[in-house]
Design a protein around this motif. Structure first.
Motif, PDB file in Angstrom:
ATOM      1  N   ILE A  12       0.838  -1.185   0.000  1.00 30.47           N
ATOM      2  CA  ILE A  12       0.000   0.000   0.000  1.00 30.47           C
ATOM      3  C   ILE A  12       0.876   1.238   0.000  1.00 30.47           C
ATOM      4  N   PRO A  13       0.675   2.143  -0.961  1.00 29.43           N
ATOM      5  CA  PRO A  13       1.502   3.355  -1.015  1.00 29.43           C
ATOM      6  C   PRO A  13       1.407   4.158   0.273  1.00 29.43           C
ATOM      7  N   ALA A  14       2.555   4.672   0.740  1.00 29.94           N
ATOM      8  CA  ALA A  14       2.575   5.437   1.985  1.00 29.94           C
ATOM      9  C   ALA A  14       1.691   6.671   1.901  1.00 29.94           C
ATOM     10  N   TRP A  15       1.610   7.265   0.679  1.00 29.85           N
ATOM     11  CA  TRP A  15       0.809   8.486   0.543  1.00 29.85           C
ATOM     12  C   TRP A  15      -0.660   8.218   0.804  1.00 29.85           C
ATOM     13  N   LEU A  16      -1.088   6.964   0.554  1.00 31.28           N
ATOM     14  CA  LEU A  16      -2.491   6.628   0.735  1.00 31.28           C
ATOM     15  C   LEU A  16      -2.802   6.315   2.187  1.00 31.28           C
ATOM     16  N   LEU A  17      -1.856   5.655   2.873  1.00 30.04           N
ATOM     17  CA  LEU A  17      -2.076   5.306   4.271  1.00 30.04           C
ATOM     18  C   LEU A  17      -2.187   6.549   5.137  1.00 30.04           C
ATOM     19  N   GLY A  18      -1.324   7.526   4.885  1.00 31.89           N
ATOM     20  CA  GLY A  18      -1.397   8.800   5.605  1.00 31.89           C
ATOM     21  C   GLY A  18      -1.366   8.663   7.110  1.00 31.89           C
ATOM     22  N   VAL A  19      -0.427   7.844   7.657  1.00 33.17           N
ATOM     23  CA  VAL A  19      -0.406   7.623   9.091  1.00 33.17           C
ATOM     24  C   VAL A  19       0.202   8.777   9.869  1.00 33.17           C
ATOM     25  N   GLY A  20       0.846   9.710   9.192  1.00 30.19           N
ATOM     26  CA  GLY A  20       1.378  10.886   9.873  1.00 30.19           C
ATOM     27  C   GLY A  20       2.603  10.605  10.707  1.00 30.19           C
ATOM     28  N   LEU A  21       3.399   9.605  10.295  1.00 31.95           N
ATOM     29  CA  LEU A  21       4.610   9.278  11.031  1.00 31.95           C
ATOM     30  C   LEU A  21       5.834   9.594  10.194  1.00 31.95           C
ATOM     31  N   VAL A 202       5.825   6.242  16.653  1.00 36.57           N
ATOM     32  CA  VAL A 202       4.508   5.796  17.126  1.00 36.57           C
ATOM     33  C   VAL A 202       3.498   6.936  17.001  1.00 36.57           C
ATOM     34  N   ALA A 203       2.319   6.621  16.475  1.00 37.74           N
ATOM     35  CA  ALA A 203       1.207   7.582  16.420  1.00 37.74           C
ATOM     36  C   ALA A 203       0.002   6.941  17.085  1.00 37.74           C
ATOM     37  N   SER A 204      -0.854   7.753  17.676  1.00 36.65           N
ATOM     38  CA  SER A 204      -2.007   7.186  18.376  1.00 36.65           C
ATOM     39  C   SER A 204      -3.214   8.103  18.281  1.00 36.65           C
ATOM     40  N   ALA A 205      -4.387   7.493  18.313  1.00 34.65           N
ATOM     41  CA  ALA A 205      -5.639   8.246  18.280  1.00 34.65           C
ATOM     42  C   ALA A 205      -6.777   7.301  18.629  1.00 34.65           C
ATOM     43  N   LEU A 206      -7.860   7.861  19.135  1.00 32.65           N
ATOM     44  CA  LEU A 206      -9.054   7.057  19.364  1.00 32.65           C
ATOM     45  C   LEU A 206      -9.688   6.723  18.028  1.00 32.65           C
ATOM     46  N   SER A 207     -10.254   5.539  17.925  1.00 32.91           N
ATOM     47  CA  SER A 207     -10.900   5.130  16.688  1.00 32.91           C
ATOM     48  C   SER A 207     -12.133   5.977  16.419  1.00 32.91           C
ATOM     49  N   PRO A 208     -12.337   6.429  15.176  1.00 38.32           N
ATOM     50  CA  PRO A 208     -13.549   7.178  14.836  1.00 38.32           C
ATOM     51  C   PRO A 208     -14.806   6.319  15.000  1.00 38.32           C
ATOM     52  N   GLU A 209     -14.623   4.995  14.912  1.00 42.11           N
ATOM     53  CA  GLU A 209     -15.759   4.074  15.013  1.00 42.11           C
ATOM     54  C   GLU A 209     -16.315   4.033  16.436  1.00 42.11           C
ATOM     55  N   THR A 210     -15.400   4.004  17.395  1.00 42.87           N
ATOM     56  CA  THR A 210     -15.799   3.975  18.798  1.00 42.87           C
ATOM     57  C   THR A 210     -14.694   4.581  19.644  1.00 42.87           C
ATOM     58  N   LEU A 455      -7.080  15.477  -5.544  1.00 42.30           N
ATOM     59  CA  LEU A 455      -7.465  14.113  -5.918  1.00 42.30           C
ATOM     60  C   LEU A 455      -6.813  13.092  -4.991  1.00 42.30           C
ATOM     61  N   MET A 456      -5.516  13.229  -4.804  1.00 43.80           N
ATOM     62  CA  MET A 456      -4.792  12.277  -3.966  1.00 43.80           C
ATOM     63  C   MET A 456      -5.234  12.371  -2.514  1.00 43.80           C
ATOM     64  N   GLY A 457      -5.507  13.591  -2.082  1.00 47.51           N
ATOM     65  CA  GLY A 457      -5.987  13.774  -0.714  1.00 47.51           C
ATOM     66  C   GLY A 457      -7.342  13.132  -0.490  1.00 47.51           C
ATOM     67  N   ARG A 458      -8.222  13.237  -1.485  1.00 48.31           N
ATOM     68  CA  ARG A 458      -9.553  12.653  -1.361  1.00 48.31           C
ATOM     69  C   ARG A 458      -9.499  11.127  -1.334  1.00 48.31           C
ATOM     70  N   LEU A 459      -8.613  10.546  -2.149  1.00 43.01           N
ATOM     71  CA  LEU A 459      -8.505   9.090  -2.142  1.00 43.01           C
ATOM     72  C   LEU A 459      -7.916   8.596  -0.823  1.00 43.01           C
ATOM     73  N   SER A 460      -6.921   9.331  -0.297  1.00 37.41           N
ATOM     74  CA  SER A 460      -6.356   8.971   1.001  1.00 37.41           C
ATOM     75  C   SER A 460      -7.431   9.029   2.084  1.00 37.41           C
ATOM     76  N   SER A 465     -11.330   6.301   5.686  1.00 38.40           N
ATOM     77  CA  SER A 465     -12.723   6.102   6.073  1.00 38.40           C
ATOM     78  C   SER A 465     -13.167   4.658   5.857  1.00 38.40           C
ATOM     79  N   ASP A 466     -12.748   4.074   4.739  1.00 40.88           N
ATOM     80  CA  ASP A 466     -13.176   2.707   4.416  1.00 40.88           C
ATOM     81  C   ASP A 466     -12.404   1.659   5.223  1.00 40.88           C
ATOM     82  N   ASP A 467     -11.071   1.679   5.088  1.00 38.52           N
ATOM     83  CA  ASP A 467     -10.121   0.760   5.730  1.00 38.52           C
ATOM     84  C   ASP A 467     -10.776  -0.472   6.365  1.00 38.52           C
ATOM     85  N   PRO A 468     -11.106  -1.485   5.572  1.00 36.83           N
ATOM     86  CA  PRO A 468     -11.807  -2.655   6.114  1.00 36.83           C
ATOM     87  C   PRO A 468     -11.013  -3.417   7.166  1.00 36.83           C
ATOM     88  N   MET A 469      -9.669  -3.396   7.060  1.00 38.17           N
ATOM     89  CA  MET A 469      -8.861  -4.077   8.069  1.00 38.17           C
ATOM     90  C   MET A 469      -9.011  -3.414   9.436  1.00 38.17           C
TER      91      MET A 469
END
Length: 480
Positions: A12-21, A202-210, A455-460, A465-469
């Protein structure tokens, strides 16, 4: 070094993951390495006599020095001999590291470097100051986000890549560097003294789901990683997390000690973390203990995310939590690197990285070239493998891989329904106009830098938002 093209799993391209690390930390993208504790950076064995098998090597060296038609540095010949010996092992993980390669690995393992504490964004047209770390030379010199980087020590960086500019800015701690920036059309040259900069692994955040699940992303394992992991857990606990997802996707490994410490934090004392099998003797078994974790424990439910680029030290951590604590693994088959390296110093500018052992999971499994099988297999969405657009602009009648990448992104975002053939025809132009209209951009049909960036920002953002894993892992962690 591992050849990324041989990976079994998609990358997975790093630009798409956008983990901010500060991800690229992993030795410039090196996949799968674990450096053994204690022996790291030990001195190489000093040879006092020349073995019979090496007499021909010494003779060849002397003959070249005496008779070759050009002068050759002794260090060049010595490095060639060393590289030849390591190559004869047929082991991609054992190699000679000289100058820049040595510095890259050393800074990766320490997660520190001499710099000014500012990150640089390459827009395709300009190099801009993207962020500034607190209490750093850049902060004290009043560099500002949005400043355009023009030159370093008087040498222009206009038209250079961000990595080229960063290489010029970094240097030995305590040395001076002059940075020329443009702010509001005014040029300014600022002199700063390079300081020791520690990067975040290391990066951390509460899940948007819960908000009850904290997500901890580990980009690589370096000297400060265990402490950063502990701080992340404490922060998320204060914010309300009652379970955690440890995201190791794309983590190539790193320093073994850090992985052992984090595993110990997540296991009961006495539980096996890993077995290290050297050439002779019984395996050395590392177990969770206060010596490794300092008494800090994570007792909340856990889930771990892995993929085809989770390697070595990240596999050690994953296997330890899975086999010794029943923590579920979610995602894809991991890389499969079951070997341990030691770094031995040869000189100030050279070192060898040598495979000294293989490691086994707590249950005694050797996962080399096999990888870890997830408890729950979840695939990436098809669009997750789309490459970034490298061009600064695209226009009708263009035909290239960048046009195809743009068509694929437009398709994933729902704007393009034609054939992704790499030709910028009327259908592609209409899709670009539709995207520009939706984003409040000027509807030219030309893919300028702003349109491409958007465009790239929207796909990221779509992937985040989707990230099924991640959704699967959050659901499992939250149910524990």
């Amino acid at each position: 070094m591992a050849d990324k093209k041989k990976h079994r799993s998609i990358q997975i391209p790093a630009w798409l993951l956008g983990v901010g690390l500060a991800g690229g930390l992993a030795a410039g993208g090196v996949i799968g390495y674990a450096v053994a504790p204690v022996t790291q950076q030990q001195a190489a064995t000093v040879v006092t006599g020349v073995p019979k098998e090496l007499q021909s090597v010494v003779t060849t060296y002397a003959t070249i020095q005496a008779s070759y038609y050009k002068n050759v540095k002794g260090s060049t010949l010595a490095n060639g001999a060393i590289s030849g010996m390591l190559s004869s092992l047929n082991d991609p993980w054992s190699e000679l590291l000289v100058t820049d390669d040595k510095a890259d690995l050393d800074s990766t393992l320490s997660a520190t470097f001499g710099g000014i504490g500012a990150t640089i964004q390459d827009t395709g047209k300009q190099l801009l100051i993207e962020s500034i770390m607190p209490d750093t030379p850049a902060k004290k010199a009043d560099l500002q986000v949005g400043d355009q980087l023009m030159a370093v020590d008087g040498a222009s960086v206009v038209g250079k890549s961000s990595s080229e500019a960063v290489a010029k800015i970094r240097g030995k701690v305590g040395t001076k560097v002059k940075v020329t920036i443009k702010r509001h059309n005014k040029l300014m040259t600022i002199e700063m003294t390079r300081a020791k900069i520690t990067t975040d692994t290391v990066a951390s955040a509460l899940s948007p789901e819960t908000k009850k699940v904290g997500v901890i992303t580990i980009a690589t394992f370096s000297e400060p990683t265990a402490n950063q992991f502990e701080e992340a857990v404490k922060k998320l606990r204060k914010e309300g997390a009652t379970s955690f997802v440890i995201d190791l996707r794309g983590n190539p490994g790193g320093e073994l000690t850090a992985a052992l410490s984090i595993a110990s934090m997540c296991l009961k004392d006495g539980k096996t973390i890993v077995q290290i099998q050297q050439r002779e003797g019984d395996p050395e078994i590392d177990k969770a203990s206060e010596k490794l974790d300092g008494g800090f424990k994570v007792t909340e439910p856990l889930a771990v995310l892995i993929d085809g680029n989770s390697a070595s030290a990240s596999e050690i951590l994953s296997a330890a939590l899975n086999e010794s604590a029943g923590v579920p693994l979610i995602g894809q088959q991991s890389y499969g690197k079951g070997l341990v390296q030691n770094v031995a110093s040869l000189s100030k500018s050279a070192e060898i990285k040598l495979t000294i052992a293989k490691w086994l999971t707590p249950d005694g499994n050797w996962i080399n070239k096999k990888g870890l099988t997830p408890t729950k297999k979840v695939a990436y969405p098809a669009y997750a493998t789309i490459n970034a657009i490298s061009a600064t602009s695209l226009k009708p009648e263009d035909e290239s891989s960048d046009v195809r990448n743009m068509q694929q992104i437009l398709t994933a975002l729902g704007y393009f329904k034609g054939t992704t053939n790499g030709f910028y025809g009327p259908t592609t132009e209409s899709a670009v106009k539709a995207f520009q209209k939706a984003e409040g951009l000027t509807q030219t049909g030309l893919a300028d830098q702003k349109t491409i960036t958007q465009l790239m920002g929207r796909l990221s953002a779509k992937f985040q938002s989707d990230d099924p894993m991640m959704k699967a892992a959050v659901e499992l962690a939250g149910k524990e």
